[in-house]
Design a protein around this motif. Sequence first.
Motif, PDB file in Angstrom:
ATOM      1  N   PHE A  71      38.898  36.754  43.312  1.00  0.00           N
ATOM      2  CA  PHE A  71      38.595  37.636  42.184  1.00  0.00           C
ATOM      3  C   PHE A  71      38.409  36.822  40.910  1.00  0.00           C
ATOM      4  N   LEU A  72      39.317  35.901  40.653  1.00  0.00           N
ATOM      5  CA  LEU A  72      39.264  35.104  39.430  1.00  0.00           C
ATOM      6  C   LEU A  72      38.038  34.198  39.414  1.00  0.00           C
ATOM      7  N   VAL A  73      37.663  33.678  40.571  1.00  0.00           N
ATOM      8  CA  VAL A  73      36.506  32.787  40.654  1.00  0.00           C
ATOM      9  C   VAL A  73      35.207  33.560  40.441  1.00  0.00           C
ATOM     10  N   ARG A  74      35.102  34.726  41.042  1.00  0.00           N
ATOM     11  CA  ARG A  74      33.866  35.499  40.982  1.00  0.00           C
ATOM     12  C   ARG A  74      33.683  36.253  39.673  1.00  0.00           C
ATOM     13  N   LEU A  75      34.774  36.649  39.054  1.00  0.00           N
ATOM     14  CA  LEU A  75      34.714  37.556  37.915  1.00  0.00           C
ATOM     15  C   LEU A  75      33.783  37.097  36.786  1.00  0.00           C
TER      16      LEU A  75
END
Length: 353
Positions: A71-75
Amino acid sequence: MRLAFVSFETAHHRDSETNQRFRTILELLAQRGHDVHWYCADFWTDQGATLEREGITYHAVVDGLDARHSFLVRLPFVLAAANPDVIHTSAQPPSQVLAARVGAVLARTPLVLEWYGDDGIPETRWTQLAADRPDRIVTPSELVATWAQEIGADGGIIETAPNPIDCERVRDVDPGEDVDVIYARRLDEGANLESLLLGLAELRDRDWQATVVGDGPERERYETLASDLRIDDRVTFVGDLELDERIAAYRGAHVFAQTAEHCVFPTEMLWAIAAGCVGIVEYHANSSAHELVEGWDRGFRTTSEDELAEAILAAGDLEHREYDDRFADYDRSAVADQYLEQYRTLQEDHGLL
């Protein structure tokens, strides 16, 4: 406006105060006709990557709560592609604030951080980093604003916005049974209902009736305490009630007592005093409830059971009301306007208007 909201976890995953508050903000703005998008972990199945519900478009950045790192990488890239006018993120988890900041830079749009703080604001490396990233921080009370400043947030960018109520709904509900004192909260270890019961016991030679709304693991203990204090015949425990039932009870009551030890915003007390109740607050360092009654002629702040009993007696000299228009600024429409004004100010500051 096209608004991008970020919260890895939603109220559909966990029904916490923080998640309820965040959902309320989205609902308010969606009802005003804005294009509202929530970027989160998937909580639905077999319906694709997006879900439309009550004017809100949910976007599944990842599948489920086990994929926080992804989630943190894609956001940041998801937010940049969305091209929103404003990005508004929850503070939990604080690592998502940093990811949202990157997304805001890529999208060239301001970042707002919603810091509700129902679990407090722990002083960790991640929360300190999160406090330094947004263009604006919104808290429910001055208490939480102070907590945010204590971990390094700039007080100049902090605004407070209350949990909203629906004033029209308050006026539309018929008043319930007349009662002298009412208390409403989940009856858990933080309820501190014993303060009210001890205060009422000081007045056992007076004529009064009290109602306790709510249920929880400590209910039996509180009922036993009322019996031990020999006031159980005048204190009625009614359990959980639906909102309209609570509003009716508040409109019939004269005094609402708030004694909980931890409260970042006293939502039930706000419903009650808007419904005409006199407000009596027992002050606690980790409760913001006293902020609602400061400078108000129908509000009392106490620090002990004796003072609480005296305040109940003094409140008896005040007129009974079933609605108080002093709290119109806490209505849903007014709170929505408050957020929209902040968004427009930030856009102007960024040269986007």
